[in-house]
Design an enzyme around this catalytic site. Structure first.
Site, PDB file in Angstrom:
ATOM      1  N   THR A 108       0.821  -1.226   0.000  1.00  0.00           N
ATOM      2  CA  THR A 108       0.000   0.000   0.000  1.00  0.00           C
ATOM      3  C   THR A 108       0.851   1.269   0.000  1.00  0.00           C
ATOM      4  O   THR A 108       0.327   2.360  -0.272  1.00  0.00           O
ATOM      5  CB  THR A 108      -0.883   0.045   1.256  1.00  0.00           C
ATOM      6  OG1 THR A 108      -0.011   0.129   2.405  1.00  0.00           O
ATOM      7  CG2 THR A 108      -1.744  -1.203   1.382  1.00  0.00           C
ATOM      8  N   ASP A 203      18.170  -0.912   3.285  1.00  0.00           N
ATOM      9  CA  ASP A 203      18.855  -2.148   2.877  1.00  0.00           C
ATOM     10  C   ASP A 203      20.314  -1.883   2.537  1.00  0.00           C
ATOM     11  O   ASP A 203      21.195  -2.680   2.878  1.00  0.00           O
ATOM     12  CB  ASP A 203      18.141  -2.775   1.671  1.00  0.00           C
ATOM     13  CG  ASP A 203      16.858  -3.489   2.073  1.00  0.00           C
ATOM     14  OD1 ASP A 203      16.643  -3.683   3.294  1.00  0.00           O
ATOM     15  OD2 ASP A 203      16.071  -3.851   1.179  1.00  0.00           O
TER      16      ASP A 203
HETATM   17  C1  PRP Z   1      12.122   4.155   3.690  1.00  0.00           C
HETATM   18  C2  PRP Z   1      12.808   5.462   3.988  1.00  0.00           C
HETATM   19  C3  PRP Z   1      11.684   6.299   4.528  1.00  0.00           C
HETATM   20  C4  PRP Z   1      10.501   5.827   3.723  1.00  0.00           C
HETATM   21  C5  PRP Z   1      10.223   6.828   2.647  1.00  0.00           C
HETATM   22  O1  PRP Z   1      11.969   3.396   4.834  1.00  0.00           O
HETATM   23  O2  PRP Z   1      13.890   5.337   4.868  1.00  0.00           O
HETATM   24  O3  PRP Z   1      11.454   6.115   5.921  1.00  0.00           O
HETATM   25  O4  PRP Z   1      10.877   4.572   3.136  1.00  0.00           O
HETATM   26  O5  PRP Z   1       9.082   6.484   1.942  1.00  0.00           O
HETATM   27  P1  PRP Z   1       7.742   7.342   1.997  1.00  0.00           P
HETATM   28  O6  PRP Z   1       8.147   8.764   1.853  1.00  0.00           O
HETATM   29  O7  PRP Z   1       6.967   6.822   0.800  1.00  0.00           O
HETATM   30  O8  PRP Z   1       7.037   7.055   3.282  1.00  0.00           O
HETATM   31  P2  PRP Z   1      11.440   1.883   4.775  1.00  0.00           P
HETATM   32  O9  PRP Z   1       9.961   1.832   4.903  1.00  0.00           O
HETATM   33  O10 PRP Z   1      12.022   1.178   3.589  1.00  0.00           O
HETATM   34  O11 PRP Z   1      11.993   1.276   6.118  1.00  0.00           O
HETATM   35  P3  PRP Z   1      13.513   1.015   6.578  1.00  0.00           P
HETATM   36  O12 PRP Z   1      14.143   2.358   6.861  1.00  0.00           O
HETATM   37  O13 PRP Z   1      13.340   0.204   7.809  1.00  0.00           O
HETATM   38  O14 PRP Z   1      14.233   0.278   5.480  1.00  0.00           O
END
Ligand code: PRP
Ligand code: URA
Length: 209
Positions: A108, A203
């Protein structure tokens, strides 16, 4: 509308280009993210208020500038924001550190909050909220709301790579929050990744898939 500062400094742009390169491994990626966080914090802190204080040099007594006003808190959005904290603390060692745990549901793209731990006096601190990636803006918007719910009133968002969609989403939801970023990229692809971006920052920082 909130201010957006895109930092064009040559060192920032050079290091950002290095981490965009898919051939850069975890060790160098981490080092460069730290260095970029430090350089962006230098820009983000350019408007910190100063006061004049007395100081005795080995030569004579004088008056000189010293930081005044609110203390700072650094708040990374987990996980990827963690990669920016050490670089910031090298510039602002007395800052307190809070954590907001947030991940994107990959189907989503909606953010899911799983952890919030902030300094008790967060309402009295200027907050530097940090996350390398601002994509749809969902995570940053919710993290800012979590900070405001707990009393924070002065918040800056520091990111390495931002999509225009994410900037617009944060500006609409939080017009009081200044965004400091190394790049405003082209946009998002169908999977919600920033284009050209640098891939999945978490990652790449932690060596996971
Ligand atoms: C990534 C990134 C942000 C988010 C950005 O985190 O570090 O927090 O996605 O996306 P958005 O602006 O669409 O919300 P992720 O959910 O991959 O988690 P992680 O940092 O644990 O890898
Ligand atoms: N999160 C990332 O780590 N990278 C993107 O491109 C988008 C969201």
């Amino acid at each position: 509308m909130s201010e957006v500062i895109e930092v064009k400094h040559p060192l920032v742009q050079h290091k950002l280009t290095m981490i965009r390169n898919e051939a850069v491994g975890t060790k160098d990626f981490r080092t460069l993210v730290d260095e970029l966080a430090m350089l962006l914090t230098y820009e983000a802190s350019a408007d910190l208020p100063l006061e004049t204080v007395p100081v005795k040099t080995p030569v004579q007594e004088t008056k000189a500038a010293s930081l005044a006003g609110k203390k700072l808190a650094v708040v990374p959005i987990l996980r990827a924001g963690l990669g920016m904290v050490d670089g910031i603390l090298q510039l602002i060692p007395a800052a307190k550190v809070g954590h907001i745990g947030m991940y994107r549901n990959e189907a989503t793209l909606e953010p899911v909050e799983y952890f919030v731990k902030l300094p008790e006096d967060i309402a009295q601190r200027e907050v530097l909220l940090v996350d390398p990636m601002l994509a749809t803006g969902g995570s940053a918007k919710d993290a800012i709301s979590a900070l405001k719910l707990r009393g924070a009133t002065q918040i800056k968002l520091i990111t390495l790579v931002s999509a225009p969609e994410g900037i617009q989403a944060v500006q609409e939801a939080h017009p009081d929050v200044t965004i400091v970023t190394a790049s405003i990229d082209e946009g998002l692809n169908d999977e919600g990744y920033i284009v050209p971006g640098l891939g999945d920052a978490g990652d790449r920082l932690f060596g996971t898939h």
